[in-house]
Scaffold this motif. Structure first.
Motif, PDB file in Angstrom:
ATOM      1  N   PHE B 276       0.807  -1.062  -0.108  1.00  0.00           N
ATOM      2  CA  PHE B 276      -0.099  -0.051  -0.061  1.00  0.00           C
ATOM      3  C   PHE B 276       1.035   1.352   0.006  1.00  0.00           C
ATOM      4  O   PHE B 276       0.324   2.285  -0.080  1.00  0.00           O
ATOM      5  CB  PHE B 276      -0.899  -0.093   1.291  1.00  0.00           C
ATOM      6  N   ASN B 277       2.405   1.022   0.090  1.00  0.00           N
ATOM      7  CA  ASN B 277       3.038   2.174  -0.075  1.00  0.00           C
ATOM      8  C   ASN B 277       3.037   2.747  -1.311  1.00  0.00           C
ATOM      9  O   ASN B 277       2.635   2.287  -2.266  1.00  0.00           O
ATOM     10  CB  ASN B 277       4.581   1.886   0.668  1.00  0.00           C
ATOM     11  N   GLU B 278       3.624   4.087  -1.388  1.00  0.00           N
ATOM     12  CA  GLU B 278       3.783   4.806  -2.702  1.00  0.00           C
ATOM     13  C   GLU B 278       5.214   4.368  -3.093  1.00  0.00           C
ATOM     14  O   GLU B 278       6.226   4.709  -2.711  1.00  0.00           O
ATOM     15  CB  GLU B 278       3.568   6.128  -2.549  1.00  0.00           C
ATOM     16  N   PHE B 279       5.203   3.842  -4.488  1.00  0.00           N
ATOM     17  CA  PHE B 279       6.399   3.516  -5.107  1.00  0.00           C
ATOM     18  C   PHE B 279       6.684   4.543  -6.182  1.00  0.00           C
ATOM     19  O   PHE B 279       5.812   4.949  -6.848  1.00  0.00           O
ATOM     20  CB  PHE B 279       6.552   2.102  -5.340  1.00  0.00           C
ATOM     21  N   GLU B 280       7.885   4.763  -6.224  1.00  0.00           N
ATOM     22  CA  GLU B 280       8.333   5.887  -7.249  1.00  0.00           C
ATOM     23  C   GLU B 280       9.752   5.462  -8.063  1.00  0.00           C
ATOM     24  O   GLU B 280      10.740   4.980  -7.189  1.00  0.00           O
ATOM     25  CB  GLU B 280       8.673   7.189  -6.717  1.00  0.00           C
ATOM     26  N   THR B 281       9.760   5.382  -9.232  1.00  0.00           N
ATOM     27  CA  THR B 281      11.190   5.096  -9.872  1.00  0.00           C
ATOM     28  C   THR B 281      11.636   6.196 -10.665  1.00  0.00           C
ATOM     29  O   THR B 281      10.894   6.973 -11.410  1.00  0.00           O
ATOM     30  CB  THR B 281      11.357   3.513 -10.674  1.00  0.00           C
ATOM     31  N   ARG B 282      12.965   6.280 -10.820  1.00  0.00           N
ATOM     32  CA  ARG B 282      13.560   7.457 -11.715  1.00  0.00           C
ATOM     33  C   ARG B 282      14.632   6.645 -12.114  1.00  0.00           C
ATOM     34  O   ARG B 282      15.613   6.104 -11.464  1.00  0.00           O
ATOM     35  CB  ARG B 282      13.451   8.620 -11.273  1.00  0.00           C
ATOM     36  N   SER B 283      15.338   7.329 -13.462  1.00  0.00           N
ATOM     37  CA  SER B 283      16.539   6.956 -13.864  1.00  0.00           C
ATOM     38  C   SER B 283      17.422   8.134 -13.924  1.00  0.00           C
ATOM     39  O   SER B 283      17.022   9.121 -14.306  1.00  0.00           O
ATOM     40  CB  SER B 283      16.665   6.289 -15.128  1.00  0.00           C
ATOM     41  N   ARG B 299      12.212   4.859  -4.982  1.00  0.00           N
ATOM     42  CA  ARG B 299      11.784   5.288  -3.675  1.00  0.00           C
ATOM     43  C   ARG B 299      10.366   4.769  -3.124  1.00  0.00           C
ATOM     44  O   ARG B 299       9.471   4.808  -3.947  1.00  0.00           O
ATOM     45  CB  ARG B 299      11.683   6.988  -3.846  1.00  0.00           C
ATOM     46  N   VAL B 300      10.684   4.663  -1.879  1.00  0.00           N
ATOM     47  CA  VAL B 300       9.323   4.235  -1.322  1.00  0.00           C
ATOM     48  C   VAL B 300       9.042   5.233  -0.304  1.00  0.00           C
ATOM     49  O   VAL B 300       9.487   5.852   0.768  1.00  0.00           O
ATOM     50  CB  VAL B 300       9.364   2.989  -0.273  1.00  0.00           C
ATOM     51  N   ASN B 301       7.624   5.803  -0.417  1.00  0.00           N
ATOM     52  CA  ASN B 301       6.858   7.139   0.241  1.00  0.00           C
ATOM     53  C   ASN B 301       8.186   8.214   0.513  1.00  0.00           C
ATOM     54  O   ASN B 301       8.154   8.853   1.358  1.00  0.00           O
ATOM     55  CB  ASN B 301       6.731   6.522   1.779  1.00  0.00           C
ATOM     56  N   GLY B 302       8.862   8.082  -0.738  1.00  0.00           N
ATOM     57  CA  GLY B 302       9.826   9.528  -1.013  1.00  0.00           C
ATOM     58  C   GLY B 302      11.241   9.176  -0.294  1.00  0.00           C
ATOM     59  O   GLY B 302      12.080   9.894  -0.560  1.00  0.00           O
ATOM     60  N   GLU B 303      11.298   8.108   0.343  1.00  0.00           N
ATOM     61  CA  GLU B 303      12.567   7.610   0.960  1.00  0.00           C
ATOM     62  C   GLU B 303      13.340   6.621  -0.321  1.00  0.00           C
ATOM     63  O   GLU B 303      12.764   5.823  -0.916  1.00  0.00           O
ATOM     64  CB  GLU B 303      12.469   7.030   2.154  1.00  0.00           C
ATOM     65  N   VAL B 304      14.647   6.629  -0.374  1.00  0.00           N
ATOM     66  CA  VAL B 304      15.337   5.724  -1.385  1.00  0.00           C
ATOM     67  C   VAL B 304      15.581   4.485  -0.842  1.00  0.00           C
ATOM     68  O   VAL B 304      15.754   4.352   0.531  1.00  0.00           O
ATOM     69  CB  VAL B 304      16.714   6.428  -1.565  1.00  0.00           C
ATOM     70  N   ARG B 305      14.894   3.678  -1.479  1.00  0.00           N
ATOM     71  CA  ARG B 305      15.004   2.167  -0.870  1.00  0.00           C
ATOM     72  C   ARG B 305      16.352   1.398  -1.665  1.00  0.00           C
ATOM     73  O   ARG B 305      16.817   0.732  -1.130  1.00  0.00           O
ATOM     74  CB  ARG B 305      13.760   1.328  -1.138  1.00  0.00           C
ATOM     75  N   ALA B 306      16.406   1.919  -2.961  1.00  0.00           N
ATOM     76  CA  ALA B 306      17.529   1.252  -3.681  1.00  0.00           C
ATOM     77  C   ALA B 306      17.942   1.698  -5.104  1.00  0.00           C
ATOM     78  O   ALA B 306      16.917   2.495  -5.433  1.00  0.00           O
ATOM     79  CB  ALA B 306      17.155  -0.443  -3.883  1.00  0.00           C
TER      80      ALA B 306
END
Lengths: 380, 322
Positions: B276-283, B299-306
């Protein structure tokens, strides 16, 4: 006069030593640059192989950066009907470049031709300094190949993941920026020392893979998408049968020896292909696959650029060798369109397969032993 | 609470999820279209699982497929494995003495050979996607026949038309040509199935001996026309397993179970709530050196995960901090 030269794997290190020691002005195209390769691709016939496109890109980059003389050596043979180097020259001239093209075809190079081509560079230099530069460059070729061979041995056994890659990356950076034999020599010695101090798991037994195939792709980590690194980090030991030192040995040193024995790998290829030459290094691919699939390696990977004729011919025999010797052979074909994900999938699956096979072999051995000597165990 | 295992296969065309129990039985399978949005498909799948299975305990999770790395970052996985290994593990579970596995998916096709229960050879299609699911999909759409009915049409044909199947583009123009010269739809479809089978066998199985038992899986295994064409060409029976379309995910679940049992560590799976989190990817294009690596950031909820995709580790090492 400003010289430029194309890249092939780590060959630039020794070319730099040679030109530095001779005190010649040169420009080296960037190592592993997508941008120069794109230029090469844009100006090559579409069905040309990737090495051709990459080399052409380096030439254009060199000429755009003030070079007026191109130094290029090819092993020729039947590769593209021996028209490889000439075609490059034609393309560059038709693009409007004016330059001096020094082109060595090592499969029929005479000393006279070499002296005539190199003459203008060597005016005013003593014979001794020329010989010294050549010897130092030659030494560098073999030392660099030895360093990479050591890194392959260490990488698959290292305890802290990425240590070997870090050392090699630092070495490469130094090799690209420092000048002169002395400094390169120092960088080599330092890297070797560091590699020897990397903590390794001595009990770990990696799966062993031999790399055969087209020489440019096999030895050029940029175009082969760092196959040695990738396999090493998956815990596989890689032996690369193709390298710059191998090439120098075959095309220079062997020519100097008057008494020439037939190459072992050519001999081994005879049952599959009744000839000494199928163009490029195709015959060595067959021979090495046969020689190395008798227990010394767990698997063999053939790698070649898309549309490489000699390797396509060689590939047709590999199935037969695999059936006969029971060692898996995988073929990877690369070009500028190769997706890295699919490439990694194949490498990973190959390593997994070899590891499972190896584990099974060990299990069989362990199961057989107690049955073999039940009495001995009872006595003790 | 009983332990369950989750297998995820993020492919180019479909995203599959499988939940197995301690006895390796499939409790639930989900087959979704990826539609070019792997993260959306994956989180959607996880949400469905949570809604249908309630709050069960996942003790291990594995990912496979071309999007396996992304999936492991999004969902959290104990093992990330290639499709070849995952498929062979899954097939061996169903037929222990299986010798040949044929898998045709959306964008790729593979053949795996086993000997004494161990993979001894494999091949994947290299430069061409002719004969894979997406191509069949496209042809079905063009002829306005539901893809599920494609196989039935083929079986009705008595006199298959010969279609040039070497290349997807040429196959299509050949099909159009045959339609225009008056061949029946059924004959053309059967001809297409046979052309694809010929192409598959000459591309992947050239010079290799196909021994039974043969298993046929992947999305295309649902097509009875292709299955019949294979059986006709090989003279061997093809076994289509019950979960033919999610075998990769099933294999990933089995591998996860094996891994968790071996290491005895708690699972890396982030839980269903994570979906249910918000996922965001960018290159990002790194300009640190001439390599110009394309770095992917999640990014997960605005924080970098990987982060990954860099050759030197400058970016991927940063992700450890999160």
């Amino acid at each position: 006069m400003k010289i430029t030269f194309p890249h092939m794997g780590d060959a630039y290190i020794s070319v730099k030593v040679l030109l530095d020691e001779l005190g010649l002005d040169y420009y080296m195209p960037p190592v592993g640059s997508h941008e120069t390769m794109e230029i090469g691709i844009a100006n090559s016939p579409e069905f040309m192989c990737l090495p051709f496109k990459k080399v052409l890109g380096d030439f254009i980059n060199g000429l755009n950066n003030g070079a007026d003389t191109i130094l290029f050596g090819e092993s020729g043979g039947q590769c593209r009907m021996s028209y490889y180097g000439d075609l490059m020259q034609d393309i560059l001239r038709s693009m409007g470049y004016k330059f001096n093209y020094i082109h060595f075809n090592f499969s029929h190079l005479t000393y006279k031709e070499a002296a005539r081509n190199l003459g203008p560079f060597l005016t005013g230099k003593s014979k001794l300094s020329v010989i010294k530069a050549a010897v130092n460059a030659g030494w560098t070729v073999f030392a660099v190949d030895k360093l990479y061979a050591l890194s392959r041995k260490i990488r698959c056994r290292e305890i802290k993941h990425g240590t070997t890659d870090k050392i090699m990356r630092e070495f490469e950076q130094k090799a690209q920026t420092v000048h002169g034999f002395k400094n390169i020599h120092r960088a080599l010695t330092e890297a070797r020392k560091e590699l020897k101090h990397v903590e390794i798991d001595k009990t770990f037994e990696p799966v062993k893979i031999a790399l055969v195939g087209e020489i440019f792709i096999s030895s050029d980590s940029f175009t082969n998408l760092e196959i040695e690194k990738k396999l090493g980090n998956m815990g596989a030991y890689v032996h690369n049968t193709m390298g710059v030192s191998e090439w120098i040995f075959k095309h220079f040193i062997k020519y100097m020896i008057p008494f020439n024995r037939r190459d072992k790998s050519i001999e081994a290829a005879q049952p599959y292909m009744h000839t000494d030459d199928i163009g490029g290094h195709g015959i060595y691919t067959i021979g090495n696959t046969e020689l190395l699939s008798h227990g010394s390696y767990d698997g063999i990977i053939q790698i070649y650029p898309f549309t490489c004729m000699p390797e396509i011919i060689a590939q047709t025999t590999l199935g037969e060798i695999q059936r006969k010797n029971g060692v898996p052979v995988m073929t990877l074909i690369l070009d500028e369109m190769t997706g890295e994900t699919g490439y990694i999938t194949r490498l990973e699956a190959f390593v997994d397969m070899l590891r499972f096979q190896k584990e099974q072999k060990y299990e069989e051995k362990n199961q057989k032993e107690p049955i073999k000597h039940p009495k001995l165990k009872h006595v003790s | 609470m009983n332990p369950y295992y989750l297998g995820i296969d993020v492919g180019s065309v479909s995203t599959d999820l499988v939940v197995t129990d301690e006895n390796d039985t499939v409790i639930k399978k989900i087959y979704l279209r990826t539609c070019g949005k792997p993260i959306a498909a994956l989180t959607h799948g996880l949400r469905i699982l949570r809604d249908e299975l309630g709050d069960i305990q996942i003790s291990g999770a594995g990912t496979t497929g071309s999007g396996r790395q992304l999936a492991s970052v999004i969902a959290g996985a104990d093992i990330v494995k290639n499709e070849i290994t995952a498929h062979s593990i899954a097939s061996k579970k169903i037929i222990p003495d299986v010798r040949t596995i044929m898998e045709i998916g959306g964008q790729d096709s593979k053949i795996i050979f086993l000997k004494n229960g161990v993979v001894c050879d494999f091949a994947m299609n290299t430069v061409c996607a002719a004969g894979t699911g997406s191509f069949l999909d496209r042809q079905a759409e063009r002829m306005e026949i539901p893809i599920e009915k494609f196989g039935e049409y083929a079986l009705r044909s008595k006199n298959p038309t010969r279609i040039a199947g070497r290349c997807a583009v040429f196959a299509e123009s050949d099909m159009i040509h045959k339609q225009q010269t008056g061949h029946s739809e059924e004959d053309i479809i059967r001809g297409l199935c046979e052309a694809l089978v010929r192409n598959y066998l000459s591309n992947l199985a050239k010079g290799k001996e196909i021994v039974g038992p043969v298993m046929f899986q992947g999305g295309v295994a649902a097509n009875i026309g292709i299955k019949a064409a294979f059986e006709h060409e090989l003279g061997l029976k093809m076994y289509v397993p019950e979960y033919y379309d999610v075998m990769g995910a099933y294999g990933a679940a089995l591998l996860a179970k094996k891994k968790v049992k071996k290491t005895c560590k708690p699972t890396a799976f982030y839980g269903f709530e994570n979906a249910f989190n918000e996922f965001e990817t960018r290159s990002i294009e790194c300009d640190g050196c001439s390599n110009q690596c394309e770095v992917i950031e999640v990014r997960v909820n605005g924080e970098v995960r990987a982060r990954w995709g860099d050759k030197c580790g400058k970016w991927s090492n940063l992700s450890v901090a999160v």
